[in-house]
Design an enzyme around this catalytic site. Structure first.
Site, PDB file in Angstrom:
ATOM      1  N   CYS A 247      -2.122  -4.359  22.593  1.00  0.00           N
ATOM      2  CA  CYS A 247      -0.933  -3.899  21.875  1.00  0.00           C
ATOM      3  C   CYS A 247      -1.123  -2.421  21.519  1.00  0.00           C
ATOM      4  O   CYS A 247      -2.174  -2.046  20.998  1.00  0.00           O
ATOM      5  CB  CYS A 247      -0.746  -4.729  20.606  1.00  0.00           C
ATOM      6  SG  CYS A 247       0.262  -3.902  19.363  1.00  0.00           S
TER       7      CYS A 247
ATOM      8  N   LYS B  68      -3.951  -2.148   7.049  1.00  0.00           N
ATOM      9  CA  LYS B  68      -5.061  -3.026   6.791  1.00  0.00           C
ATOM     10  C   LYS B  68      -5.880  -3.263   8.051  1.00  0.00           C
ATOM     11  O   LYS B  68      -7.104  -3.363   8.014  1.00  0.00           O
ATOM     12  CB  LYS B  68      -4.540  -4.359   6.249  1.00  0.00           C
ATOM     13  CG  LYS B  68      -5.524  -4.909   5.249  1.00  0.00           C
ATOM     14  CD  LYS B  68      -5.167  -6.276   4.773  1.00  0.00           C
ATOM     15  CE  LYS B  68      -6.428  -7.036   4.500  1.00  0.00           C
ATOM     16  NZ  LYS B  68      -6.339  -8.411   4.929  1.00  0.00           N
TER      17      LYS B  68
ATOM     18  N   HIS C  92       0.837  -1.200   0.000  1.00  0.00           N
ATOM     19  CA  HIS C  92       0.000   0.000   0.000  1.00  0.00           C
ATOM     20  C   HIS C  92       0.871   1.248   0.000  1.00  0.00           C
ATOM     21  O   HIS C  92       2.102   1.166  -0.042  1.00  0.00           O
ATOM     22  CB  HIS C  92      -0.993  -0.025   1.159  1.00  0.00           C
ATOM     23  CG  HIS C  92      -0.375  -0.096   2.522  1.00  0.00           C
ATOM     24  ND1 HIS C  92       0.392   0.908   3.062  1.00  0.00           N
ATOM     25  CD2 HIS C  92      -0.409  -1.076   3.475  1.00  0.00           C
ATOM     26  CE1 HIS C  92       0.784   0.574   4.280  1.00  0.00           C
ATOM     27  NE2 HIS C  92       0.322  -0.631   4.556  1.00  0.00           N
TER      28      HIS C  92
ATOM     29  N   CYS D 264       3.178  -9.412  20.615  1.00  0.00           N
ATOM     30  CA  CYS D 264       2.166  -9.125  19.600  1.00  0.00           C
ATOM     31  C   CYS D 264       2.654  -9.689  18.275  1.00  0.00           C
ATOM     32  O   CYS D 264       3.706  -9.268  17.768  1.00  0.00           O
ATOM     33  CB  CYS D 264       1.911  -7.623  19.472  1.00  0.00           C
ATOM     34  SG  CYS D 264       0.863  -7.262  18.025  1.00  0.00           S
TER      35      CYS D 264
ATOM     36  N   HIS E 214       4.034   1.501   2.269  1.00  0.00           N
ATOM     37  CA  HIS E 214       5.229   0.797   1.772  1.00  0.00           C
ATOM     38  C   HIS E 214       5.843   1.558   0.597  1.00  0.00           C
ATOM     39  O   HIS E 214       7.064   1.657   0.461  1.00  0.00           O
ATOM     40  CB  HIS E 214       4.883  -0.618   1.298  1.00  0.00           C
ATOM     41  CG  HIS E 214       4.146  -1.443   2.311  1.00  0.00           C
ATOM     42  ND1 HIS E 214       2.937  -2.028   2.037  1.00  0.00           N
ATOM     43  CD2 HIS E 214       4.437  -1.766   3.593  1.00  0.00           C
ATOM     44  CE1 HIS E 214       2.520  -2.678   3.116  1.00  0.00           C
ATOM     45  NE2 HIS E 214       3.411  -2.526   4.068  1.00  0.00           N
TER      46      HIS E 214
ATOM     47  N   CYS F  76       2.933  -7.158  15.359  1.00  0.00           N
ATOM     48  CA  CYS F  76       4.175  -6.370  15.350  1.00  0.00           C
ATOM     49  C   CYS F  76       5.397  -7.282  15.322  1.00  0.00           C
ATOM     50  O   CYS F  76       6.504  -6.813  15.098  1.00  0.00           O
ATOM     51  CB  CYS F  76       4.315  -5.534  16.620  1.00  0.00           C
ATOM     52  SG  CYS F  76       3.014  -4.361  16.920  1.00  0.00           S
TER      53      CYS F  76
ATOM     54  N   HIS G 178      -1.611  -2.306  17.447  1.00  0.00           N
ATOM     55  CA  HIS G 178      -2.762  -2.994  16.842  1.00  0.00           C
ATOM     56  C   HIS G 178      -4.041  -2.906  17.674  1.00  0.00           C
ATOM     57  O   HIS G 178      -5.101  -3.307  17.216  1.00  0.00           O
ATOM     58  CB  HIS G 178      -2.416  -4.463  16.561  1.00  0.00           C
ATOM     59  CG  HIS G 178      -1.398  -4.616  15.480  1.00  0.00           C
ATOM     60  ND1 HIS G 178      -0.047  -4.569  15.727  1.00  0.00           N
ATOM     61  CD2 HIS G 178      -1.541  -4.763  14.148  1.00  0.00           C
ATOM     62  CE1 HIS G 178       0.602  -4.700  14.581  1.00  0.00           C
ATOM     63  NE2 HIS G 178      -0.266  -4.819  13.613  1.00  0.00           N
TER      64      HIS G 178
ATOM     65  N   LYS H 245      -4.092   5.836  10.923  1.00  0.00           N
ATOM     66  CA  LYS H 245      -2.948   5.195  10.287  1.00  0.00           C
ATOM     67  C   LYS H 245      -3.433   4.384   9.093  1.00  0.00           C
ATOM     68  O   LYS H 245      -4.460   3.724   9.167  1.00  0.00           O
ATOM     69  CB  LYS H 245      -2.223   4.290  11.284  1.00  0.00           C
ATOM     70  CG  LYS H 245      -0.930   3.777  10.679  1.00  0.00           C
ATOM     71  CD  LYS H 245      -0.179   2.834  11.600  1.00  0.00           C
ATOM     72  CE  LYS H 245       0.988   2.234  10.831  1.00  0.00           C
ATOM     73  NZ  LYS H 245       1.227   0.848  11.119  1.00  0.00           N
TER      74      LYS H 245
HETATM   75  N1  MSP Z   1       8.999  -6.517   8.119  1.00  0.00           N
HETATM   76  C1  MSP Z   1       9.125  -5.372   8.933  1.00  0.00           C
HETATM   77  C2  MSP Z   1      10.388  -4.591   8.599  1.00  0.00           C
HETATM   78  C3  MSP Z   1      11.654  -5.356   8.722  1.00  0.00           C
HETATM   79  S1  MSP Z   1      13.021  -4.426   8.251  1.00  0.00           S
HETATM   80  C4  MSP Z   1      14.324  -5.312   8.707  1.00  0.00           C
HETATM   81  C5  MSP Z   1       7.918  -4.475   8.746  1.00  0.00           C
HETATM   82  N2  MSP Z   1       7.254  -4.620   7.605  1.00  0.00           N
HETATM   83  S2  MSP Z   1       5.934  -3.823   7.177  1.00  0.00           S
HETATM   84  O1  MSP Z   1       5.428  -4.472   5.991  1.00  0.00           O
HETATM   85  O2  MSP Z   1       5.051  -3.689   8.271  1.00  0.00           O
HETATM   86  O3  MSP Z   1       6.419  -2.426   6.689  1.00  0.00           O
HETATM   87  C6  MSP Z   1       6.757  -1.447   7.582  1.00  0.00           C
HETATM   88  C7  MSP Z   1       7.220  -0.201   6.861  1.00  0.00           C
HETATM   89  O4  MSP Z   1       6.274   0.231   5.888  1.00  0.00           O
HETATM   90  C8  MSP Z   1       7.321   0.969   7.797  1.00  0.00           C
HETATM   91  O5  MSP Z   1       8.502   1.051   8.488  1.00  0.00           O
HETATM   92  C9  MSP Z   1       7.210   2.097   6.838  1.00  0.00           C
HETATM   93  O6  MSP Z   1       8.455   2.218   6.212  1.00  0.00           O
HETATM   94  C10 MSP Z   1       6.180   1.621   5.865  1.00  0.00           C
HETATM   95  N3  MSP Z   1       4.826   2.000   6.261  1.00  0.00           N
HETATM   96  C11 MSP Z   1       3.782   1.172   6.531  1.00  0.00           C
HETATM   97  N4  MSP Z   1       2.672   1.898   6.794  1.00  0.00           N
HETATM   98  C12 MSP Z   1       2.975   3.209   6.705  1.00  0.00           C
HETATM   99  C13 MSP Z   1       2.243   4.418   6.738  1.00  0.00           C
HETATM  100  N5  MSP Z   1       0.963   4.457   6.987  1.00  0.00           N
HETATM  101  N6  MSP Z   1       2.909   5.572   6.473  1.00  0.00           N
HETATM  102  C14 MSP Z   1       4.225   5.581   6.137  1.00  0.00           C
HETATM  103  N7  MSP Z   1       4.938   4.484   6.085  1.00  0.00           N
HETATM  104  C15 MSP Z   1       4.404   3.294   6.494  1.00  0.00           C
HETATM  105  O7  MSP Z   1       7.668  -3.679   9.613  1.00  0.00           O
END
Ligand code: MSP
Length: 464
Positions: free
Chosen positions: A144, A294, A19, A127, A22, A130, A147, A291
């Site tokens: 959490c 999902k 999304h 959690c 990411h 997380c 979440h 935020k």
């Molecule tokens: N798998 C772990 C990261 C491991 S790194 C060694 C993880 N993955 S995640 O799929 O949850 O992605 C997290 C990252 O996605 C966040 O750190 C951020 O970079 C980005 N984002 C996810 N949601 C976000 C927003 N709503 N806004 C901005 N960035 C966000 O955590």
């Protein structure tokens, strides 16, 4: 010797399609990678997927699939999304890659041999969303903090990493290297938390099997964050990229700052591996102040994002709208407003007016006085400090100035070929500076304005 620049994104959980959140981190890395390439550096830009752990195992089970089968369907969605957004990463790592697993085992063995890992029992909160351990005081009404769901209590045999032993070393690191954690307010936040003390870290689990088994005890599966963080280093060991370690910057969201600035450097210190230079945490995108995720609120996927005003406008908007490092609220309206008012009216207008005037009157070479209004040094510094929003402000200030120049010189009356030459040269510079953000449009501008015979350009950004 050419300077190197190694930049990483977090590796994303392939538990669903990517999304906007990411996309944001990955685009920021793309912008910085492109900028550093322009500076002539040898760039290595890494992204990938975090494929092990209980969270993935659970979701695969819900879907009635084996974990590997499940992630093999989702990981390509990330690659497709990055392609659609014109993101040019150099390598895509998956934690299920055998070479990566080998490096994780090697590092854990090294830490174990050093005496920094001991066997114990973990009893406490966890959690799975997380993939993180929590203490009583982290929870909000027993839930959490991220979440907002009831938290699980774990009790299982586990190996522990002596994180507490590294408290002082970490504090010294933050103090000595003021750029290790950026922005500054995040650095302070981490320093305060680390000062409160560190518990040893449970780095293995025994109640599920989807992960990397420990080299010194096969019944234990490596904690998914120890596995995942290692990707940044293991990727340099794959394909002969060793020379790129240590990373110049790990770009992450603020949600995963703790893992990157506490666990990761401590593990590296223990394994006697050089530390990354900077960990930069950007803010969160919210949607109607919620935020984007999902589990809570609204998700904007990549196709939706692109469909609003195109790829370049989406890329532009994400870095123009928020201070890089702080939170911001996403709305379709604000994206369209910026597309119309800035890309179409300011940049687009400049391009089409000047190209039309050049087609009619031609150009005559002259020293470019106009470009002196562009503060290039400042732009370079802003890039260096990851102030991406301010880079765009500075470029657009100059675009405004160029538009005023056309007005004040009344070129349509004076047919001033010298002013048109200055404008052409300035537009080429603008396009070059904007190219990390809007690569496709910038390339079009460059092609049109470096042609032998410049013709009136087609409309670059159609108003919505
Ligand atoms: N798998 C772990 C990261 C491991 S790194 C060694 C993880 N993955 S995640 O799929 O949850 O992605 C997290 C990252 O996605 C966040 O750190 C951020 O970079 C980005 N984002 C996810 N949601 C976000 C927003 N709503 N806004 C901005 N960035 C966000 O955590």
């Amino acid at each position: 010797m050419t300077k190197k620049f190694y930049i990483t994104t977090p590796i994303y959980y392939p538990n669903d399609i990517p999304h906007i959140g990411h996309a944001y981190t990955t685009l920021a890395a793309d912008v910085l990678a492109r900028w550093n390439k322009r500076l002539g550096k040898e760039v290595f830009f890494l992204t990938g997927t975090d494929e092990h752990g209980k969270k993935i195992e659970n979701i695969a089970k819900e879907k009635g699939k084996e974990p590997k089968e499940f992630i093999d369907e989702l990981t390509p969605k990330f690659k497709e999304a990055w392609k659609k957004l014109n993101i040019n990463y150099d390598y895509f790592i998956r934690t299920t890659d055998l070479e990566h697993q080998k490096v994780v085992r090697e590092i854990l063995q090294k830490i174990y041999d050093k005496g920094d890992i001991y066997l114990g029992q973990y009893e406490g909160y966890y959690c799975t969303g997380c993939e993180a351990y929590y203490t009583e005081k982290d929870l909000i009404e027993g839930c959490c903090p991220i979440h907002k769901k009831k938290i699980e209590i774990l009790k299982e045999d586990s190996y522990f990493f002596k994180l507490s032993k590294y408290q002082k070393k970490l504090l010294d690191l933050y103090k000595k290297n003021t750029k290790f954690i950026l922005p500054e307010n995040r650095r302070k936040e981490i320093i305060n938390r680390v000062k409160e003390g560190l518990n040893d870290l449970s780095i293995s689990r025994t109640s599920f099997s989807w992960g990397i088994s420990l080299p010194f005890d096969k019944k234990h599966i490596a904690y998914v964050w120890a596995d995942a963080l290692t990707n940044y280093y293991s990727a340099t060991r794959i394909n002969g990229k060793e020379k790129f370690w240590p990373a110049d910057i790990h770009l992450i969201g603020k949600d995963i700052l703790w893992f990157h600035t506490v666990y990761w450097p401590a593990l590296l210190m223990s394994a006697e591996i050089e530390l990354p230079k900077t960990i930069f945490a950007h803010g969160w995108w919210t949607f109607d102040s919620q935020k984007i995720s999902k589990s809570q609120g609204k998700v904007i996927n990549i196709d939706e994002l692109i469909s609003i005003a195109g790829v370049d406008s989406a890329r532009y908007f994400l870095f123009r709208n928020n201070v890089f490092g702080e939170d911001g609220d996403f709305s379709e309206k604000s994206l369209i407003d910026r597309h119309n008012n800035e890309l179409a009216d300011k940049l687009g207008n400049l391009i089409s007016r000047v190209s039309a005037l050049i087609e009619k009157y031609g150009i005559e070479k002259t020293p470019n006085v106009l470009i002196k209004k562009l503060n290039l040094k400042n732009i370079e510094n802003l890039f260096e400090n990851y102030e991406l929003d301010k880079v765009l402000n500075e470029i657009f200030r100059f675009i405004d100035f160029c538009n005023e120049y056309v007005q004040s010189k009344k070129i349509w009356e004076t047919k001033d070929k010298k002013a048109l030459y200055e404008l052409k040269e300035s537009i080429l510079k603008i396009a070059e500076l904007l190219s990390p953000f809007i690569p496709e449009s910038a390339e079009k501008i460059i092609n049109q304005f470096s042609a032998e015979k410049i013709k009136k350009c087609e409309i670059l950004f159609k108003k919505i």
